[in-house]
Design a protein around this motif. Structure first.
Motif, PDB file in Angstrom:
ATOM      1  N   ASN A 302      43.994  37.951  44.766  1.00 13.23           N
ATOM      2  CA  ASN A 302      44.185  39.175  43.972  1.00 13.23           C
ATOM      3  C   ASN A 302      44.365  40.394  44.867  1.00 13.23           C
ATOM      4  OD1 ASN A 302      44.143  39.385  41.048  1.00 13.23           O
ATOM      5  ND2 ASN A 302      42.332  38.085  41.189  1.00 13.23           N
ATOM      6  N   ASN A 306      47.688  42.699  45.462  1.00 11.00           N
ATOM      7  CA  ASN A 306      47.660  44.160  45.288  1.00 11.00           C
ATOM      8  C   ASN A 306      48.228  44.860  46.513  1.00 11.00           C
ATOM      9  OD1 ASN A 306      46.594  44.156  42.758  1.00 11.00           O
ATOM     10  ND2 ASN A 306      44.522  44.743  43.370  1.00 11.00           N
ATOM     11  N   LYS A 359      51.153  49.252  37.062  1.00 10.41           N
ATOM     12  CA  LYS A 359      52.287  48.333  37.230  1.00 10.41           C
ATOM     13  C   LYS A 359      52.814  47.872  35.866  1.00 10.41           C
ATOM     14  CE  LYS A 359      49.899  46.679  41.300  1.00 10.41           C
ATOM     15  NZ  LYS A 359      49.157  45.536  41.842  1.00 10.41           N
ATOM     16  N   GLY A 368      42.984  42.477  37.452  1.00 13.51           N
ATOM     17  CA  GLY A 368      42.731  41.936  38.793  1.00 13.51           C
ATOM     18  C   GLY A 368      41.450  42.441  39.432  1.00 13.51           C
TER      19      GLY A 368
HETATM   20 MG   LIG Z   1      46.177  43.290  40.874  1.00 12.30          MG
END
Ligand SMILES: [Mg+2]
Ligand SMILES: Nc1ncnc2c1ncn2[C@@H]1O[C@H](COP(=O)(O)OP(=O)(O)OP(=O)(O)O)[C@@H](O)[C@H]1O
Length: 401
Positions: A302, A306, A359, A368
């Protein structure tokens, strides 16, 4: 009868008549014994004053070797802590008044001196001087005490400010924890409710696939978009379940370096595609951490994704592992630095909130980091994310030993 008080007088007077008169008057005091030392000029008087104890100076300012104010200033600077009485004639009374302003205790006009006036002047001068000195000492002491108190208060104030800051932080954490708790319960409820209908829809889709003409382009594209929508719904449901801590952990000792390597392998393809290079600085012979392998790899993946997302034009991910000292003891530390966009100040406090995402276009769920945080807390560890001064962000994971 009690002993008479002994007062040492330095008499500076060039007129022998006046000197004798003053001596006589002092000798006749009923209350004090005066020990008079007489000098007719300034120089020997100062020499005497410099090395002998004196209680009071009685001085004429017009002497053979010094005249006017300089006489007074010389005496005052030689014995700054001794009271001075000026002897003066009628014609220089004004100068005597001036000397009193400069610190002389009193002045006596020679032609008007009588015994009572002289004795009272001397005794009052000594007493006044003593009180003044005590006052000066008290003022100094008071100033010192005020300074000490001010320093103490400012220290206490700093301590108070620190405590307030700590309390605000603790309160923020509590609010955050309570918020997570509620969202967690809500999420797990929703996830369970949605999971069954979702499974039914999936089965129904597979059943229908067998019945319809999959060669037909319209039918096939409809089925594909159904599959995509179902996969996404499934991802979100799994994310929600992860976040709401319903899954059990399988805790075993693991090498953090190995967990990082495994996770890097999983995101290698994304790294290459985004022109992101990876630098590693692994600590040697790190103690193993007690962790659920799958969950921690999920955490790392995760975070790596990112970081990759934050570098759309390529960049560098640098991963460091080490043992570090924390307030609650030693911990294995994993730092992931990226050279990406960093996080705008106003978003820093929100990135761990479930469903917070920037996003939207890439269909980020915003789950996340909340899942990552939840998993780290299940491991009694911590996560911290901050911007780097040189640009980009650093995520720090701590696994307590
Ligand atoms: Mg994420
Ligand atoms: N390394 C990073 N650099 C810059 N911004 C970051 C970084 N990591 C997280 N963020 C910001 O935090 C937000 C929340 O991250 P989180 O992982 O929770 O959700 P997401 O990445 O948006 O969605 P998902 O994880 O479902 O793909 C991101 O949308 C992004 O704005």
């Amino acid at each position: 009868m009690a002993d008479k008080q002994l007062i040492k007088v330095l008499l500076v007077e060039d007129n022998p008549e006046i000197a004798r008169l003053i001596r006589d008057m002092l000798r006749r005091s009923p209350t004090c014994t005066f020990e008079v030392t007489h000098h007719a000029a300034l120089k020997p008087a100062l020499e005497y004053a410099a090395s002998n104890p004196i209680d009071i100076v009685v001085a004429d300012l017009t002497l053979p070797d010094s005249e006017g104010f300089p006489t007074f200033f010389s005496i005052r600077s030689t014995v700054p802590n001794v009271p001075i009485i000026i002897l003066t004639g009628i014609d220089d009374e004004e100068m005597a008044v001036q000397a009193v302003r400069e610190g002389a205790q009193d002045y006596l006009v020679k032609s008007q001196i009588d015994m009572h006036i002289l004795l009272r002047a001397v005794q009052y001068a000594i007493e006044r001087h003593r009180i003044e000195a005590a006052l000066r000492r008290a003022t100094v002491e008071l100033e010192e005490r005020v300074n000490e108190r001010t320093a103490e208060l400012s220290l206490a104030n700093k301590e108070l400010e620190r405590e307030i800051e700590e309390r605000i932080q603790a309160q923020t954490q509590l609010v955050q924890a309570a918020k997570m708790e509620v969202i967690g319960r809500l999420a797990s409820g929703v996830a369970h409710e949605v999971r069954n209908p979702l499974a039914i829809i999936l089965q129904a889709k597979e059943y229908l696939e067998g019945l319809v003409d999959t060669k037909n382009e319209e039918v096939s594209s409809t089925l594909q978009s159904m599959t995509r929508a179902l996969t996404r719904a499934d991802t979100i449901i799994n994310g929600l379940l992860d976040f709401s801590r319903i899954s059990q952990l399988e805790i075993k000792p693991h090498s953090v370096n190995e967990l990082v390597e495994n996770s890097l392998m999983l995101v290698k393809h994304q790294c290459d595609r985004a022109h992101v290079t990876v630098e590693k600085k692994f600590g040697e012979s790190l103690p193993p951490v007690k962790a659920d392998k799958v969950k921690i790899e999920q955490v790392l993946v995760n975070l790596l994704i990112n970081a990759i997302d934050a570098m759309p034009d390529g960049g560098v991910i640098r991963i460091e592992t080490s043992v570090s000292d924390t307030v609650s003891g030693k911990a294995v530390c994993v730092e992931i630095h990226d050279s990406g966009s960093g996080i705008p100040q106003e978003n820093l406090a929100k990135v761990f909130d479930p469903f917070f995402t920037t996003k939207r276009v890439k269909h980020g769920t915003g789950l996340g980091l909340s899942i990552v945080k939840s998993i780290m807390e299940m491991h009694h560890g911590s996560i911290d994310i901050r911007n780097r001064t040189e640009g980009g962000a650093t995520v720090t994971l701590l696994f307590p030993l």
